[in-house]
Design an enzyme around this catalytic site. Structure first.
Site, PDB file in Angstrom:
ATOM      1  N   LYS A  51       0.798  -1.231   0.000  1.00  0.00           N
ATOM      2  CA  LYS A  51       0.000   0.000   0.000  1.00  0.00           C
ATOM      3  C   LYS A  51       0.831   1.283   0.000  1.00  0.00           C
ATOM      4  O   LYS A  51       0.357   2.334  -0.432  1.00  0.00           O
ATOM      5  CB  LYS A  51      -0.931   0.010   1.214  1.00  0.00           C
ATOM      6  CG  LYS A  51      -2.128  -0.927   1.094  1.00  0.00           C
ATOM      7  CD  LYS A  51      -3.198  -0.334   0.223  1.00  0.00           C
ATOM      8  CE  LYS A  51      -4.513  -1.095   0.350  1.00  0.00           C
ATOM      9  NZ  LYS A  51      -5.588  -0.472  -0.431  1.00  0.00           N
ATOM     10  N   SER A 300       0.116  -9.615  -0.872  1.00  0.00           N
ATOM     11  CA  SER A 300      -0.075  -8.172  -0.706  1.00  0.00           C
ATOM     12  C   SER A 300       0.390  -7.626   0.636  1.00  0.00           C
ATOM     13  O   SER A 300       0.701  -6.444   0.749  1.00  0.00           O
ATOM     14  CB  SER A 300      -1.549  -7.814  -0.912  1.00  0.00           C
ATOM     15  OG  SER A 300      -2.378  -8.562  -0.042  1.00  0.00           O
TER      16      SER A 300
END
Length: 403
Positions: A51, A300
């Site tokens: 992110k 992720s």
């Protein structure tokens, strides 16, 4: 617009805050699936997730005035840390609204980057609504975690790195929450090589993107329920939805139980800690219906608190029959407990816990109950132990494991 030029610009900018995450070849999953499987370990980033890419690139596109107002966002954790870290690098204020259900480790790490954290709502969507209200009230600049082309562009730099390292990649598996990562990765992949297939993976309990694609428009789920907290989103991004429609080839949904097993697979075979949302693409490998392809699964993030980790490990061991509980009925007389223990030992079972109930019957001479929680190598070994107890007349019954 998500253009090749913007992706190239973002790729250079995000290098200022990212670590190199080289592809990791997985012999285990390659053999299991009949493909050449690689992982893109974004769980190894400084903030524990990809992110930071989108957050930092988005903030780089803001004016000094916009940054000077202070930044605000809503996040279940990873985007929060990305914005907090990026804001810290720029020396500006950051306010993060997180759901009350956010794992403590993500809250504390976000605070550790100097951000102000506000806990509000049970799910991301409720936290986001509150953050937008605060942005309007206080004049903060809102950084959306996924529904922003600039954020998606930053996330898409992952695809550039994958293709630079593995030019002949056939499939890229990408987790989907709101759709920012999938937008960036699928759009850039198609720009660089239209033959690359990009498959999105969602938790079955929060499959908002799949529902939206099936209807042809953005839809809001009435509720979400999944252990993959980073992808527990009710409504996908409306601004990025057209990119998903155009560039995403398929969506696979994964049940929570599959994520639990995937966690064990990653710990035991790759010595990696991957959070539940990051495990979506690992679990999806077992759903692939093709062979002999080069496949990259994007991991992720890896921000999982120890309590959650402990729970996932325990449930995973139970699911795989490596821990099970069996009830046996034996006469209440000296030597019977030793006899049962000997049967288990002879079959290489390891006793974890024992509960001796003398009051299961009014006739204690007829039977007392032993509840034995055992460690085994797997289903075949469990069945072997149960069969041995059966042969010895212990009347075994496998019951719900209790740790």
């Amino acid at each position: 617009m998500l253009t090749l030029e913007s992706f190239e610009e973002a790729a250079e900018i995000v290098k200022q805050v990212t670590q190199e995450t080289k592809l990791v070849k997985s012999s285990y999953f390659s053999e299991l699936t009949g493909n050449k499987v690689f992982f893109k370990p974004e769980n190894m980033q400084r903030t524990g997730a990809y992110k930071v890419r989108g957050a930092y690139y988005k903030i780089s596109t803001l004016s000094d005035e916009e940054r000077g107002k202070g930044l605000i966002t809503a996040s279940a954790g990873n985007h929060a840390q990305g914005v907090a870290y990026a804001a810290h690098k720029y020396g500006v204020k950051a306010v993060i609204v997180m759901p009350t259900t956010t794992p403590l480790i993500k809250v504390e790490r976000t605070k550790g980057y100097g951000a102000e954290v506000i806990l509000h709502g049970d799910v991301y969507d409720e936290a986001c609504a509150y953050a937008l209200d605060l942005a309007e009230e206080k004049g903060y600049t809102f950084i959306h975690p996924f529904d922003d082309p600039a954020v998606a562009t930053g996330q898409g730099t992952i695809a550039m790195e994958i293709i630079q390292e593995l030019p002949l990649v056939d499939y890229i598996l990408v987790p989907i929450g709101g759709g920012g990562l999938a937008t960036g990765v699928s759009t850039l992949a198609k720009l660089l090589n239209p033959h690359i297939k990009v498959i999105g993976v969602e938790p079955a309990g929060a499959a908002c993107m799949k529902a939206s694609l099936e209807k042809g428009e953005v839809v809001t789920l009435p509720h979400v329920n999944t252990i993959a907290d980073g992808t527990a989103v009710q409504t996908p991004g409306s601004h990025i939805f057209p990119y998903i429609q155009e560039n995403l080839d398929e969506i696979i949904t994964v049940e929570d139980d599959e994520l639990i097993v995937a966690f064990l697979d990653m710990v035991e075979n790759h010595k990696m800690i991957v959070e539940n949302s990051g495990l979506l693409t690992v679990a999806a490998l077992r759903h692939l219906d093709f062979k002999n392809k080069k496949v990259v699964s994007i991991l992720s993030g890896g921000n999982m608190d120890v309590i959650t980790m402990s729970s996932v490990v325990q449930h995973g061991l139970i699911q795989r029959d490596r821990i099970f509980t069996v009830s046996v009925l034996i006469p209440d007389k000296p030597g019977e407990l030793v006899r049962v223990a000997s049967i288990i030992a002879e079959n290489q079972g390891n006793v974890i816990k024992l509960d001796h109930n003398q009051f299961v019957s009014t006739n204690r001479n007829a039977a007392v109950e032993l509840k034995i929680t055992l460690e085994a190598f797997g289903t075949d070994h469990k069945n072997q132990i149960v069969k041995a107890l059966e042969t010895a007349g212990c009347r075994p019954k496998v019951i719900r494991a209790s740790l």
